[in-house]
Scaffold this motif. Structure first.
Motif, PDB file in Angstrom:
ATOM      1  N   LEU A 103       0.824  -1.214   0.000  1.00 31.40           N
ATOM      2  CA  LEU A 103       0.000   0.000   0.000  1.00 31.40           C
ATOM      3  C   LEU A 103       0.857   1.263   0.000  1.00 31.40           C
ATOM      4  O   LEU A 103       1.924   1.299   0.621  1.00 31.40           O
ATOM      5  CB  LEU A 103      -0.911  -0.002   1.223  1.00 31.40           C
ATOM      6  N   LYS A 104       0.379   2.285  -0.692  1.00 27.87           N
ATOM      7  CA  LYS A 104       1.095   3.561  -0.744  1.00 27.87           C
ATOM      8  C   LYS A 104       0.905   4.318   0.575  1.00 27.87           C
ATOM      9  O   LYS A 104      -0.183   4.310   1.144  1.00 27.87           O
ATOM     10  CB  LYS A 104       0.563   4.402  -1.904  1.00 27.87           C
ATOM     11  N   PRO A 105       1.960   4.984   1.070  1.00 29.03           N
ATOM     12  CA  PRO A 105       1.848   5.731   2.340  1.00 29.03           C
ATOM     13  C   PRO A 105       0.695   6.726   2.349  1.00 29.03           C
ATOM     14  O   PRO A 105       0.021   6.883   3.372  1.00 29.03           O
ATOM     15  CB  PRO A 105       3.201   6.444   2.439  1.00 29.03           C
ATOM     16  N   GLU A 106       0.440   7.389   1.213  1.00 31.22           N
ATOM     17  CA  GLU A 106      -0.646   8.384   1.188  1.00 31.22           C
ATOM     18  C   GLU A 106      -2.020   7.731   1.315  1.00 31.22           C
ATOM     19  O   GLU A 106      -2.969   8.339   1.827  1.00 31.22           O
ATOM     20  CB  GLU A 106      -0.572   9.234  -0.092  1.00 31.22           C
ATOM     21  N   ILE A 107      -2.141   6.472   0.857  1.00 34.16           N
ATOM     22  CA  ILE A 107      -3.406   5.747   1.005  1.00 34.16           C
ATOM     23  C   ILE A 107      -3.626   5.373   2.471  1.00 34.16           C
ATOM     24  O   ILE A 107      -4.730   5.497   3.001  1.00 34.16           O
ATOM     25  CB  ILE A 107      -3.426   4.486   0.112  1.00 34.16           C
ATOM     26  N   ILE A 108      -2.550   4.932   3.132  1.00 31.24           N
ATOM     27  CA  ILE A 108      -2.638   4.611   4.560  1.00 31.24           C
ATOM     28  C   ILE A 108      -3.029   5.856   5.350  1.00 31.24           C
ATOM     29  O   ILE A 108      -3.883   5.806   6.241  1.00 31.24           O
ATOM     30  CB  ILE A 108      -1.293   4.075   5.093  1.00 31.24           C
ATOM     31  N   ALA A 109      -2.418   6.990   5.024  1.00 31.08           N
ATOM     32  CA  ALA A 109      -2.726   8.242   5.729  1.00 31.08           C
ATOM     33  C   ALA A 109      -4.177   8.635   5.533  1.00 31.08           C
ATOM     34  O   ALA A 109      -4.868   9.011   6.491  1.00 31.08           O
ATOM     35  CB  ALA A 109      -1.803   9.356   5.233  1.00 31.08           C
ATOM     36  N   ALA A 110      -4.664   8.535   4.301  1.00 29.17           N
ATOM     37  CA  ALA A 110      -6.062   8.887   4.019  1.00 29.17           C
ATOM     38  C   ALA A 110      -7.023   7.933   4.731  1.00 29.17           C
ATOM     39  O   ALA A 110      -8.060   8.355   5.258  1.00 29.17           O
ATOM     40  CB  ALA A 110      -6.316   8.868   2.514  1.00 29.17           C
ATOM     41  N   ASP A 136      -9.420  12.034  -0.829  1.00 28.87           N
ATOM     42  CA  ASP A 136      -7.987  11.692  -0.817  1.00 28.87           C
ATOM     43  C   ASP A 136      -7.771  10.195  -1.036  1.00 28.87           C
ATOM     44  O   ASP A 136      -6.790   9.781  -1.670  1.00 28.87           O
ATOM     45  CB  ASP A 136      -7.346  12.096   0.518  1.00 28.87           C
ATOM     46  N   LEU A 137      -8.686   9.387  -0.520  1.00 27.68           N
ATOM     47  CA  LEU A 137      -8.581   7.937  -0.617  1.00 27.68           C
ATOM     48  C   LEU A 137      -8.918   7.430  -2.014  1.00 27.68           C
ATOM     49  O   LEU A 137      -8.585   6.307  -2.379  1.00 27.68           O
ATOM     50  CB  LEU A 137      -9.518   7.295   0.415  1.00 27.68           C
ATOM     51  N   GLY A 138      -9.563   8.280  -2.812  1.00 23.48           N
ATOM     52  CA  GLY A 138      -9.956   7.864  -4.156  1.00 23.48           C
ATOM     53  C   GLY A 138     -11.320   7.206  -4.196  1.00 23.48           C
ATOM     54  O   GLY A 138     -11.699   6.608  -5.206  1.00 23.48           O
ATOM     55  N   GLU A 198      -7.173   1.643  -4.922  1.00 23.28           N
ATOM     56  CA  GLU A 198      -5.987   1.467  -4.083  1.00 23.28           C
ATOM     57  C   GLU A 198      -6.296   0.840  -2.725  1.00 23.28           C
ATOM     58  O   GLU A 198      -5.437   0.244  -2.103  1.00 23.28           O
ATOM     59  CB  GLU A 198      -5.285   2.818  -3.873  1.00 23.28           C
ATOM     60  N   SER A 199      -7.544   0.995  -2.266  1.00 17.87           N
ATOM     61  CA  SER A 199      -7.862   0.481  -0.925  1.00 17.87           C
ATOM     62  C   SER A 199      -8.821  -0.701  -0.945  1.00 17.87           C
ATOM     63  O   SER A 199      -9.278  -1.146   0.103  1.00 17.87           O
ATOM     64  CB  SER A 199      -8.469   1.603  -0.066  1.00 17.87           C
ATOM     65  N   ILE A 200      -9.110  -1.229  -2.127  1.00 11.56           N
ATOM     66  CA  ILE A 200     -10.081  -2.315  -2.215  1.00 11.56           C
ATOM     67  C   ILE A 200      -9.611  -3.564  -1.474  1.00 11.56           C
ATOM     68  O   ILE A 200     -10.405  -4.315  -0.891  1.00 11.56           O
ATOM     69  CB  ILE A 200     -10.399  -2.629  -3.695  1.00 11.56           C
ATOM     70  N   PHE A 201      -8.279  -3.793  -1.423  1.00 12.97           N
ATOM     71  CA  PHE A 201      -7.757  -4.948  -0.697  1.00 12.97           C
ATOM     72  C   PHE A 201      -7.873  -4.755   0.814  1.00 12.97           C
ATOM     73  O   PHE A 201      -7.998  -5.731   1.557  1.00 12.97           O
ATOM     74  CB  PHE A 201      -6.294  -5.214  -1.081  1.00 12.97           C
ATOM     75  N   ILE A 202      -7.831  -3.516   1.263  1.00 11.89           N
ATOM     76  CA  ILE A 202      -8.037  -3.252   2.695  1.00 11.89           C
ATOM     77  C   ILE A 202      -9.456  -3.663   3.077  1.00 11.89           C
ATOM     78  O   ILE A 202      -9.680  -4.338   4.086  1.00 11.89           O
ATOM     79  CB  ILE A 202      -7.803  -1.755   3.028  1.00 11.89           C
ATOM     80  N   ARG A 223     -11.355  -5.767   1.577  1.00 13.35           N
ATOM     81  CA  ARG A 223     -11.473  -7.232   1.490  1.00 13.35           C
ATOM     82  C   ARG A 223     -10.893  -7.893   2.731  1.00 13.35           C
ATOM     83  O   ARG A 223     -11.456  -8.849   3.265  1.00 13.35           O
ATOM     84  CB  ARG A 223     -10.746  -7.729   0.237  1.00 13.35           C
ATOM     85  N   MET A 224      -9.747  -7.379   3.209  1.00 15.28           N
ATOM     86  CA  MET A 224      -9.130  -7.930   4.413  1.00 15.28           C
ATOM     87  C   MET A 224     -10.056  -7.780   5.617  1.00 15.28           C
ATOM     88  O   MET A 224     -10.273  -8.733   6.380  1.00 15.28           O
ATOM     89  CB  MET A 224      -7.801  -7.223   4.693  1.00 15.28           C
ATOM     90  N   ILE A 225     -10.617  -6.589   5.787  1.00 19.17           N
ATOM     91  CA  ILE A 225     -11.486  -6.330   6.943  1.00 19.17           C
ATOM     92  C   ILE A 225     -12.745  -7.192   6.872  1.00 19.17           C
ATOM     93  O   ILE A 225     -13.160  -7.786   7.879  1.00 19.17           O
ATOM     94  CB  ILE A 225     -11.835  -4.829   7.019  1.00 19.17           C
ATOM     95  N   ALA A 226     -13.350  -7.294   5.693  1.00 25.04           N
ATOM     96  CA  ALA A 226     -14.557  -8.114   5.545  1.00 25.04           C
ATOM     97  C   ALA A 226     -14.262  -9.582   5.834  1.00 25.04           C
ATOM     98  O   ALA A 226     -15.037 -10.269   6.518  1.00 25.04           O
ATOM     99  CB  ALA A 226     -15.136  -7.953   4.137  1.00 25.04           C
ATOM    100  N   GLY A 227     -13.118 -10.073   5.336  1.00 30.34           N
ATOM    101  CA  GLY A 227     -12.751 -11.469   5.565  1.00 30.34           C
ATOM    102  C   GLY A 227     -12.560 -11.772   7.039  1.00 30.34           C
ATOM    103  O   GLY A 227     -13.027 -12.803   7.540  1.00 30.34           O
ATOM    104  N   HIS A 228     -11.918 -10.858   7.764  1.00 26.78           N
ATOM    105  CA  HIS A 228     -11.678 -11.096   9.187  1.00 26.78           C
ATOM    106  C   HIS A 228     -12.936 -10.865  10.021  1.00 26.78           C
ATOM    107  O   HIS A 228     -13.080 -11.461  11.104  1.00 26.78           O
ATOM    108  CB  HIS A 228     -10.512 -10.237   9.672  1.00 26.78           C
TER     109      HIS A 228
END
Length: 435
Positions: A308-315, A337-339, A401-405, A407-412
């Motif tokens: 992940l890009k640092p700016e995506i994490i920040a957003a 900012d997150l897109g 850019e954040s679609i995998f985030i 997916r991770m949260i939904a899976g857990h």
């Protein structure tokens, strides 16, 4: 007699082309018959769909690879295909028919350049697990190390693109696709990108070493090491590290305190990967995790990893803080900012954000009282509100850019629910957000 597996690119093409021609012919015949019926016979249509779906599911299960992966995804997607088709594909989600052992042995020897007897003390014939692009067998190295060997099915990587094109044509000519062309384009593009990563076992080996380094100070995270001498682009050999599948986490072996400990550790895994390492395990389904009664978590399958890009994490961090603080004006800016938000559109009604916040933030509302994930109904409440999305359809866009985030949260979320975790995560979340 078992069918001889189709492993050549040419053979796969003709197998899929034959399926496509058959499905298209059935669909044309069904439409022709409708002209001679006074009313739309839903029973006859359902029967026709079932025949087509069974034929497609059988073919995909036999060929495996990209087309089977699409089938597994389609079986979980309500709006992609008719119900008869999704029902028929459920068997691909539950059980992948194994490839004959002689094919597996041939692939290992072709990749590693030696007879199996020279490579392993033994290689178990019965698969440890079978999936869409490969299967896993238990084995032992000559030095006595117990391992699992992940073998990619022959022909899968070379046929990926042509398989996807042929399957898409079969679904279109069979009148089975229920999504707009743009949505189908995005779906198949995502599947293709993910498959290309998963098909490179050398890439997965690098990901494994990366995550072992990430979690080296957390002894309760168990990630199998790679036996590099017995691994290539299409064969991946790893130490055998076993644990209990979530379905085996039962009260006779795991008390509630242990389950809650595992829940807190799952939360830490997510938060560390997202906020500290900025690199996440992008395929968090139940088969990729196992548990032990001492509270340890075993992680498998690192074919799908997202840096992940640092700016995506920040957003993302800023958006979470704004949502928790109910600052919807700031939340709107951070989603841009997150897109996820179209910046040229006017600000979204704060009541709309408040509605979603009240649904999604429930597990983090109370600092002291544990949230009971076993009774969680967030997925149902989200489903009830999906119709409201259409009002703001032009205001939002897929957050690539954040679609995998997400997916991770939904899976857990589903993992915590199946485990029956009872935990209050608010203070832990705030510590990560302030870091």
């Amino acid at each position: 007699m078992a069918k001889k597996p189709v492993t050549s690119r040419r053979g796969r093409f003709f197998k899929l082309a034959g399926m496509t021609a058959s499905v298209a012919g059935q669909y044309a015949g069904q439409r022709a018959r409708r002209l001679f019926r006074s009313e739309n016979d839903e029973g006859a249509q359902s029967e026709s769909y079932t025949r087509m779906a069974d034929q497609i599911a059988d073919t995909l299960g036999e060929l495996k690879g990209a087309v089977m992966k699409v089938g597994q995804i389609a079986s979980q997607t309500q709006d992609f295909l008719p119900k008869e088709f999704s029902d028929a594909l459920e068997k691909l989600q539950k059980e992948a028919p194994p490839m004959p052992f002689e094919v597996i042995v041939g692939q290992i020897e072709s990749e590693l350049g030696k007879p199996v007897s020279e490579l392993f003390e033994y290689l178990q014939e019965t698969p440890y697990a079978a999936a869409s692009i490969g299967q896993v067998h238990r084995a032992r190295l000559h030095d006595g190390t117990d391992v699992i060997v992940k073998i990619q099915y022959p022909g899968v990587d070379e046929s990926c693109d042509s398989d996807l094109k042929q399957l898409r044509m079969a679904l279109r000519l069979g009148g089975l696709l229920k999504m707009p062309k743009e949505s189908v384009d995005r779906l198949f593009a995502e599947i293709r990108e993910r498959l290309k990563e998963e098909l490179d076992y050398e890439n997965e080996a690098r990901n494994i070493e990366l995550f072992r380094e990430f979690h080296k100070d957390q002894p309760w995270v168990l990630i199998p090491s790679v036996a590099k001498s017995h691994s290539t682009r299409r064969v991946l050999t790893m130490e055998l590290v076993e644990g209990d599948h979530v379905s085996k986490v039962t009260r006779d072996r795991y008390d509630q305190d242990t389950i809650n400990l595992i829940g807190h550790r799952i939360f830490m895994l997510m938060a560390d990967q997202l906020f500290r390492f900025q690199c996440i395990h992008g395929d968090p389904h139940a088969g990729n995790f196992a548990y032990r009664p001492d509270g340890s978590i075993v992680m498998y399958d690192f074919g799908c990893v997202k840096k992940l890009k640092p700016e995506i994490i920040a957003a993302y961090r800023n958006a979470l803080v704004s949502a928790l603080e109910e600052d919807y004006e700031a939340l709107d800016r951070h989603l841009i900012d997150l897109g996820a938000r179209v910046g040229s559109q006017p600000a979204v009604d704060e009541a709309y954000y408040a509605m979603w916040r009240d649904i999604l933030v429930v597990p983090f509302e109370d600092r002291e009282v544990p949230y009971n994930f076993a009774e969680a109904d967030i997925h149902k409440r989200v489903a009830e509100k999906t119709s409201t999305v259409f009002k703001y359809l032009d205001y939002f866009k897929p957050p690539v850019e954040s679609i995998f985030i997400d997916r991770m949260i939904a899976g857990h979320y589903w993992m915590l629910k199946r485990l029956g975790v009872q935990a209050a995560f608010r203070e832990e979340l705030e510590r990560y957000l302030k870091a």
